[in-house]
Design an enzyme around this catalytic site. Structure first.
Site, mmCIF file in Angstrom:
data_model
loop_
_atom_site.group_PDB
_atom_site.id
_atom_site.type_symbol
_atom_site.label_atom_id
_atom_site.label_comp_id
_atom_site.label_asym_id
_atom_site.label_seq_id
_atom_site.Cartn_x
_atom_site.Cartn_y
_atom_site.Cartn_z
ATOM 1 N NE ARG A 218 -2.712 -1.388 3.514
ATOM 2 C CZ ARG A 218 -3.033 -2.594 3.984
ATOM 3 N NH1 ARG A 218 -3.743 -3.425 3.249
ATOM 4 N NH2 ARG A 218 -2.677 -2.979 5.192
ATOM 5 C CG PHE A 234 -10.248 -8.560 -5.539
ATOM 6 C CD1 PHE A 234 -11.177 -9.590 -5.493
ATOM 7 C CD2 PHE A 234 -9.571 -8.325 -6.738
ATOM 8 C CE1 PHE A 234 -11.411 -10.386 -6.614
ATOM 9 C CE2 PHE A 234 -9.806 -9.115 -7.851
ATOM 10 C CZ PHE A 234 -10.720 -10.146 -7.790
ATOM 11 C CG ASP A 256 -14.751 -6.061 -1.711
ATOM 12 O OD1 ASP A 256 -13.522 -6.174 -1.500
ATOM 13 O OD2 ASP A 256 -15.598 -6.883 -1.301
ATOM 14 C CB SER A 257 -18.101 -9.339 -4.189
ATOM 15 O OG SER A 257 -17.202 -9.899 -3.264
ATOM 16 C CG ASP A 304 -4.841 -7.939 -2.042
ATOM 17 O OD1 ASP A 304 -4.318 -9.076 -2.090
ATOM 18 O OD2 ASP A 304 -4.984 -7.305 -0.979
ATOM 19 C CB CYS A 344 -3.222 -14.239 -0.259
ATOM 20 S SG CYS A 344 -4.980 -14.431 -0.485
HETATM 21 N N1 SAH Z 1 -6.691 -5.304 -0.686
HETATM 22 C C1 SAH Z 1 -7.445 -5.344 0.532
HETATM 23 C C2 SAH Z 1 -7.731 -6.760 0.997
HETATM 24 C C3 SAH Z 1 -8.500 -7.609 0.010
HETATM 25 S S1 SAH Z 1 -9.299 -8.972 0.733
HETATM 26 C C4 SAH Z 1 -6.725 -4.512 1.601
HETATM 27 O O1 SAH Z 1 -5.605 -4.027 1.355
HETATM 28 O O2 SAH Z 1 -7.289 -4.341 2.685
HETATM 29 C C5 SAH Z 1 -10.221 -9.616 -0.591
HETATM 30 C C6 SAH Z 1 -11.525 -8.888 -0.877
HETATM 31 O O3 SAH Z 1 -12.051 -9.423 -2.091
HETATM 32 C C7 SAH Z 1 -12.625 -9.052 0.161
HETATM 33 O O4 SAH Z 1 -13.041 -7.796 0.589
HETATM 34 C C8 SAH Z 1 -13.782 -9.749 -0.591
HETATM 35 O O5 SAH Z 1 -15.054 -9.242 -0.218
HETATM 36 C C9 SAH Z 1 -13.471 -9.390 -2.013
HETATM 37 N N2 SAH Z 1 -13.953 -10.288 -3.081
HETATM 38 C C10 SAH Z 1 -13.974 -11.639 -3.078
HETATM 39 N N3 SAH Z 1 -14.363 -12.102 -4.282
HETATM 40 C C11 SAH Z 1 -14.594 -11.012 -5.066
HETATM 41 C C12 SAH Z 1 -14.990 -10.839 -6.426
HETATM 42 N N4 SAH Z 1 -15.221 -11.892 -7.225
HETATM 43 N N5 SAH Z 1 -15.107 -9.574 -6.914
HETATM 44 C C13 SAH Z 1 -14.864 -8.505 -6.107
HETATM 45 N N6 SAH Z 1 -14.472 -8.619 -4.819
HETATM 46 C C14 SAH Z 1 -14.341 -9.863 -4.305
#
Ligand code: SAH
Length: 400
Positions: A218, A234, A256-257, A304, A344
């Site tokens: 970040r 994400f 985000d979903s 991510d 991850c």
């Molecule tokens: N980058 C973030 C952490 C990401 S965690 C940070 O720095 O804090 C992964 C995220 O992906 C979660 O919030 C989850 O809700 C989301 N997610 C999972 N599948 C998804 C999809 N198909 N499309 C969009 N978001 C998704």
């Protein structure tokens, strides 16, 4: 806790097959069931045992669980009794973090990173004056009150909360557990990360509440996005988005979903004094979103995602999903743009991830160069003797 005062030498002995002490002598903390020659009679699953080589030589102490393929995990190498070794590991873990962060700018950190801190099965995250524990094994579960006692003594937190909801617990014969272990109950917290403020909802959020492992990325992205249009895929609670705002991005769209995560992301913008334009928080599937947007709309795309491979059997399917996602981002990013792509998943290693990105770039028909490779942040140490502790990998890509 009578266990605490029991000297290690009185523990039942777990005998290894000939030659199988080698990995223990090399400080690898896992003992697979096939390495064990004899189980002692008086040893319950979750209990501690002395580990001895086939020739009777003592090599360490482990907690055991016969129902798991990793049947024992070492908490002490050599002669130090297990409780002293655990206390020492906790002390070292806390001391290391004190050298890594300026407490005036960063108040959220991983205090204990499992095997990376010599404590298999235990994660402890610190959010300001609250600790959040995640226990993934029966052995650590049995040691919980001892761990709590030492953590409270070392850190003097306002509260310790347990959030143990990992799939591995089921293999161990445990179920999910959540609740206050110590101190006063608390609501959503506000933490500092590199001087930025974030709401962390430990109880309802994902994992322990915040994705600390991406802190360094970040911060890096903040330095690269000035004047550029950023798509944070994400986005969760907007970690990368808020940094991008501080970095002077021209626009930041968070996808985000989870609507709940996006509401927190909006709140996190406000908390730092950044405007939060509602249409820049998009509740959508990131694959669908990328398919629908025009090419060239974003100069920087961040991917991510959560782990697509939670089990080994998922790897082929996960590989395809990672490839599709990367192909879409590499196709859509503006010329001269950046894509930060992360995985991850334990089961997608560096080599495979590299191959996936190679194939995605080839299919996207773009020239792609790697500017930076990154693992997890500094407070997520990986033991050199236990490379399996590395899970996060990120590639920063420049796309011509
Ligand atoms: N980058 C973030 C952490 C990401 S965690 C940070 O720095 O804090 C992964 C995220 O992906 C979660 O919030 C989850 O809700 C989301 N997610 C999972 N599948 C998804 C999809 N198909 N499309 C969009 N978001 C998704």
């Amino acid at each position: 806790m009578p266990q605490k005062h029991r000297p290690g030498c009185q523990l039942p002995a777990l005998q290894l097959r000939p030659g199988r002490e080698k990995s223990v002598l090399q400080r690898h903390p896992w003992i697979f069931s096939g390495a064990i020659a004899a189980w002692p009679d008086r040893l319950d699953d979750g209990g501690l045992a002395a580990v001895v080589a086939a020739d009777g030589r003592h090599v360490g102490y482990a907690y055991v669980n016969r129902r798991c393929s990793i049947a024992a995990r070492l908490v002490a190498f050599g002669d130090t009794d297990p409780h002293t070794a655990i206390r020492n590991s906790l002390q070292r873990a806390v001391a290391l973090r004190q050298t890594l962060f300026d407490a005036r700018r960063t108040t959220a950190l991983r205090l204990v990173n499992g095997e990376g801190d010599g404590l298999p099965g235990l994660i402890v995250d610190r959010y300001a004056d609250v600790l959040v524990c995640q226990i993934s094994t029966l052995g650590m579960e049995r040691l919980k009150s001892f761990l709590l006692e030492v953590l409270v003594e070392l850190v003097q937190p306002r509260a310790v909360y347990e959030k143990s909801d990992v799939a591995a617990r089921y293999e161990e014969g445990l179920t999910d557990a959540a609740g206050l272990l110590y101190g006063q109950d608390f609501g959503p917290l506000v933490i500092l990360e590199n001087g930025l403020r974030f709401h962390v909802d430990v109880k309802r959020g994902q994992k322990t509440g915040f994705f600390l492992d991406q802190r360094d990325m970040r911060a890096l992205m903040e330095t690269l996005v000035g004047g550029r249009r950023v798509l944070n895929g994400f986005a969760y609670t907007g970690g990368f988005s808020v940094y991008a705002r501080r970095g002077g991005a021209a626009r930041v769209v968070s996808v985000d979903s989870s609507g709940g995560a996006l509401r927190l992301a909006q709140g996190n913008h406000a908390l730092n004094g950044f405007p939060s334009v509602p249409e820049d928080f998009v509740e959508a599937d990131m694959f669908a979103y990328l398919r629908e947007i025009a090419s060239g709309l974003f100069d920087v795309i961040i991917l991510d995602p959560p782990s697509f491979a939670r089990k080994k059997d998922d790897v082929v399917r996960a590989g395809r999903a990672y490839k599709d996602l990367n192909r879409l981002a590499l196709t859509k990013v503006a010329p001269g743009g950046l894509v930060l792509t992360c995985s991850c998943s334990h089961f997608v290693d560096d080599k495979l991830f590299g191959q996936i990105v190679f194939q995605a770039a080839y299919e996207a028909g773009r020239n792609v160069r790697i500017l930076h490779r990154h693992r997890q942040a500094l407070d997520h140490p990986i033991s050199v003797f236990h490379p399996e502790g590395g899970y996060l990998k990120s590639l920063l890509l420049s796309v011509d």
